[in-house]
Motif scaffolding. Sequence first.
Motif, PDB file in Angstrom:
ATOM      1  N   SER A  21       0.843  -1.190   0.000  1.00  0.00           N
ATOM      2  CA  SER A  21       0.000   0.000   0.000  1.00  0.00           C
ATOM      3  C   SER A  21       0.876   1.237   0.000  1.00  0.00           C
ATOM      4  O   SER A  21       1.986   1.229   0.536  1.00  0.00           O
ATOM      5  CB  SER A  21      -0.898   0.030   1.239  1.00  0.00           C
ATOM      6  N   CYS A  22       0.359   2.284  -0.587  1.00  0.00           N
ATOM      7  CA  CYS A  22       1.051   3.565  -0.599  1.00  0.00           C
ATOM      8  C   CYS A  22       0.022   4.649  -0.310  1.00  0.00           C
ATOM      9  O   CYS A  22      -0.858   4.903  -1.134  1.00  0.00           O
ATOM     10  CB  CYS A  22       1.720   3.808  -1.939  1.00  0.00           C
ATOM     11  N   ALA A  23       0.148   5.258   0.851  1.00  0.00           N
ATOM     12  CA  ALA A  23      -0.765   6.322   1.258  1.00  0.00           C
ATOM     13  C   ALA A  23      -0.156   7.662   0.891  1.00  0.00           C
ATOM     14  O   ALA A  23       1.011   7.932   1.181  1.00  0.00           O
ATOM     15  CB  ALA A  23      -1.013   6.244   2.753  1.00  0.00           C
ATOM     16  N   ARG A  72      -6.064   1.558  -7.295  1.00  0.00           N
ATOM     17  CA  ARG A  72      -6.082   2.757  -6.455  1.00  0.00           C
ATOM     18  C   ARG A  72      -7.469   2.971  -5.886  1.00  0.00           C
ATOM     19  O   ARG A  72      -8.478   2.589  -6.489  1.00  0.00           O
ATOM     20  CB  ARG A  72      -5.627   3.984  -7.242  1.00  0.00           C
ATOM     21  N   LYS A  76      -9.477   6.994  -0.501  1.00  0.00           N
ATOM     22  CA  LYS A  76      -8.539   6.754   0.594  1.00  0.00           C
ATOM     23  C   LYS A  76      -7.147   7.292   0.298  1.00  0.00           C
ATOM     24  O   LYS A  76      -6.220   7.083   1.082  1.00  0.00           O
ATOM     25  CB  LYS A  76      -8.453   5.248   0.882  1.00  0.00           C
ATOM     26  N   THR A  78      -4.932   6.223  -1.692  1.00  0.00           N
ATOM     27  CA  THR A  78      -4.041   5.079  -1.580  1.00  0.00           C
ATOM     28  C   THR A  78      -3.946   4.335  -2.904  1.00  0.00           C
ATOM     29  O   THR A  78      -4.952   4.158  -3.607  1.00  0.00           O
ATOM     30  CB  THR A  78      -4.528   4.113  -0.477  1.00  0.00           C
ATOM     31  N   TYR A  80      -2.336   0.629  -4.496  1.00  0.00           N
ATOM     32  CA  TYR A  80      -1.973  -0.707  -4.048  1.00  0.00           C
ATOM     33  C   TYR A  80      -1.183  -1.450  -5.133  1.00  0.00           C
ATOM     34  O   TYR A  80      -1.332  -1.175  -6.317  1.00  0.00           O
ATOM     35  CB  TYR A  80      -3.219  -1.523  -3.716  1.00  0.00           C
TER      36      TYR A  80
END
Length: 118
Positions: A21-23, A72, A76, A78, A80
């Motif tokens: 995950s990348c926030a 994506r 959020k 985010t 993925y």
Amino acid sequence: QVQLVESGGGLVQAGGSLRLSCAASGRTFSSYNMGWFRQVPGKEREFVAAISRSDTSANYADSVKGRFTISRDNAKNTVYLQMNSLKPEDTAVYYCAVDLYGTNWDEWGQGTQVTVSS
């Protein structure tokens, strides 16, 4: 400026799966193309996958096609990377990146380690 924080890396056996995950910070996440890259010590960072800001298109490195899926969730902020059928050669530090202006990868996360054991 956008800040990116990756998570989800770890140690997995060959054939297993992980989801990264990348926030992202900021209120305009949906305006940006997003990508995943990876790097092994002593080698250049290489492209893994990218997804358009509208979530209408994605592209992948040949080495991960059919095994990895980028997605994506703009609500959020985010992005993925679902990684299936992992191989030892997928071992690397994985980085998330954002393309702010449609030209280059402008900002990078700190990276998350993925290790695939044989």
